[in-house]
Design an enzyme around this catalytic site. Structure first.
Site, PDB file in Angstrom:
ATOM      1  N   GLY A  39      70.266  61.231  95.238  1.00 31.45           N
ATOM      2  CA  GLY A  39      71.527  61.934  94.997  1.00 31.45           C
ATOM      3  C   GLY A  39      72.719  60.997  95.029  1.00 31.45           C
TER       4      GLY A  39
ATOM      5  CG  ASP B   8      72.637  69.096  97.953  1.00 29.47           C
ATOM      6  OD1 ASP B   8      72.012  70.040  98.473  1.00 29.47           O
ATOM      7  OD2 ASP B   8      72.879  68.027  98.556  1.00 29.47           O
TER       8      ASP B   8
ATOM      9  CD  GLU C  32      74.119  72.551 103.741  1.00 30.96           C
ATOM     10  OE1 GLU C  32      73.478  72.530 104.791  1.00 30.96           O
ATOM     11  OE2 GLU C  32      73.898  71.767 102.807  1.00 30.96           O
TER      12      GLU C  32
HETATM   13  O1  F6P Z   1      71.182  66.682 100.066  1.00 28.66           O
HETATM   14  C1  F6P Z   1      70.134  67.552 100.328  1.00 28.66           C
HETATM   15  C2  F6P Z   1      70.352  68.273 101.627  1.00 28.66           C
HETATM   16  O2  F6P Z   1      69.243  69.114 101.867  1.00 28.66           O
HETATM   17  C3  F6P Z   1      71.646  69.072 101.726  1.00 28.66           C
HETATM   18  O3  F6P Z   1      71.568  70.304 101.066  1.00 28.66           O
HETATM   19  C4  F6P Z   1      71.828  69.174 103.202  1.00 28.66           C
HETATM   20  O4  F6P Z   1      73.190  69.353 103.553  1.00 28.66           O
HETATM   21  C5  F6P Z   1      71.339  67.822 103.676  1.00 28.66           C
HETATM   22  O5  F6P Z   1      70.441  67.354 102.687  1.00 28.66           O
HETATM   23  C6  F6P Z   1      70.617  67.825 104.989  1.00 28.66           C
HETATM   24  O6  F6P Z   1      70.435  66.491 105.312  1.00 28.66           O
HETATM   25  P1  F6P Z   1      69.424  65.938 106.392  1.00 28.66           P
HETATM   26  O7  F6P Z   1      68.066  65.988 105.789  1.00 28.66           O
HETATM   27  O8  F6P Z   1      69.867  64.539 106.612  1.00 28.66           O
HETATM   28  O9  F6P Z   1      69.582  66.823 107.580  1.00 28.66           O
END
Ligand code: F6P
Length: 318
Positions: free
Chosen positions: A102, A127, A222
């Site tokens: 991403g 996302d 979120e």
């Molecule tokens: O970028 C993908 C994602 O799943 C987001 O939707 C979310 O905010 C984030 O990663 C969560 O990140 P981590 O896996 O570092 O907790």
């Protein structure tokens, strides 16, 4: 160019494996040796690199996650870390790299390009927060997972005449919430691009209740509200009981949809063909159903613009 590396970086997304498979197959087609870098940029800095052969990738297109594993590397964000990564690439005789990931991952790819490595990025994130491409790998699968979960919540909401707030992922992008609503998943949505204040959420719910609709689904992205605060606010204002569900990491897993597998395959081949053609510093994408590529520098500077989809939402949920 003879030897190329591939890595997956950032949050995993369904379809990353299909992209790995396509990259390795296309590399084989063009007589290049593919090296798998395990654990994203962190693994690159550590030299966690091995050849990736056709038999290893032949049957992975339907698997969620990433066989190469992934990470979010703070060290790679520092110049020292990137120099270390460059030394490792040189020691393995790798001069070309495909990065699947991403926003942060494509920023890292741009930095490596500026240091002289030939790099092409592939957008892989649930996302869908990269403005230059209509879709990133993983978004479609996650959207389907969200819709599946929401459908189940709606069954019980209908039976008990309940209101539920469902929090979906997306980081700072509302696409998962928005597209869920476009697909008929929710009645009221609030996203970073179109944030509703608590009063507006309540007045929209009240007008639905006034129209005899007692089972309502509010989808929020979120990081926008304190969920318990929102629940209690609605309960006090409207004198109804409200359920909350955070879908969480269930959204990141699962076998990729056909759409994501095909998208990943197209992007994997396009990335290799760009590298074979001598290009670097680009990211592949899809715009109005056509494969495109764009300079990483521009990709990383762009902000998401989702205006048209919100117009559609206004018509559907007016
Ligand atoms: O970028 C993908 C994602 O799943 C987001 O939707 C979310 O905010 C984030 O990663 C969560 O990140 P981590 O896996 O570092 O907790």
């Amino acid at each position: 160019m003879k030897r190329l590396g591939i890595l997956t970086s950032g949050g995993d997304a369904p379809g990353m494996n299909a992209a790995i498979r396509a990259v390795v197959m296309a590399a084989h087609y063009y007589n290049l040796e593919a090296m798998g870098i395990r654990g994203g940029y962190h693994g690159l800095m550590e030299g966690s690199i091995q050849p990736l052969t056709l038999p290893e990738v032949e049957h992975i297109a339907d698997k969620g996650g990433t066989i190469l594993k992934t990470s979010r590397s703070k060290e790679f964000m520092e110049e020292k870390g990137r120099k270390q990564a460059l030394d490792v690439l040189r020691s393995f005789d790798i001069d070309s790299l495909v990065v699947v990931g991403g926003e942060g991952s494509l920023k890292g790819a741009e930095k490596l390009h500026n240091m002289g490595i030939k790099v092409v990025g592939i957008p892989g994130t649930i996302d869908n927060d990269l403005a230059y491409t209509d879709y990133s790998i993983g978004f479609d699968t996650t959207l389907n997972t969200v819709l599946d979960c929401i459908g189940k919540i709606k069954d019980t909401d209908f039976s008990h005449d309940k209101t539920t707030i469902v929090e979906v992922m997306g980081r700072y992008c509302g696409d998962l919430a928005l597209y869920s609503a476009l697909a008929g998943g929710g009645e009221i949505i609030s996203t970073p691009e179109r944030k509703l204040d608590l009063g507006t959420i309540c007045s929209r719910l009240q007008s639905r209740i006034d129209n005899g609709k007692h089972n309502n689904l509010v989808i929020i992205t979120e990081k926008m509200y304190d969920l318990q605060e929102l629940k209690h606010y609605i309960e006090e204002k409207l004198k109804i009981s409200v359920r909350t569900t955070v879908l969480g990491f269930i959204q990141r897993g699962g076998s990729p949809s056909a759409f994501d597998r095909v998208l990943a395959s197209k992007m994997g081949v396009a990335a290799i063909e760009l590298l074979v053609g001598g290009h670097s510093g680009l990211a592949v994408g899809i715009k109005q159903n056509k494969m495109i590529h764009k300079e990483l520098e521009k990709v990383n500077a762009e902000k998401a613009e989702k205006g048209n989809q919100y117009r559609l939402l206004d018509i559907l949920l007016s």
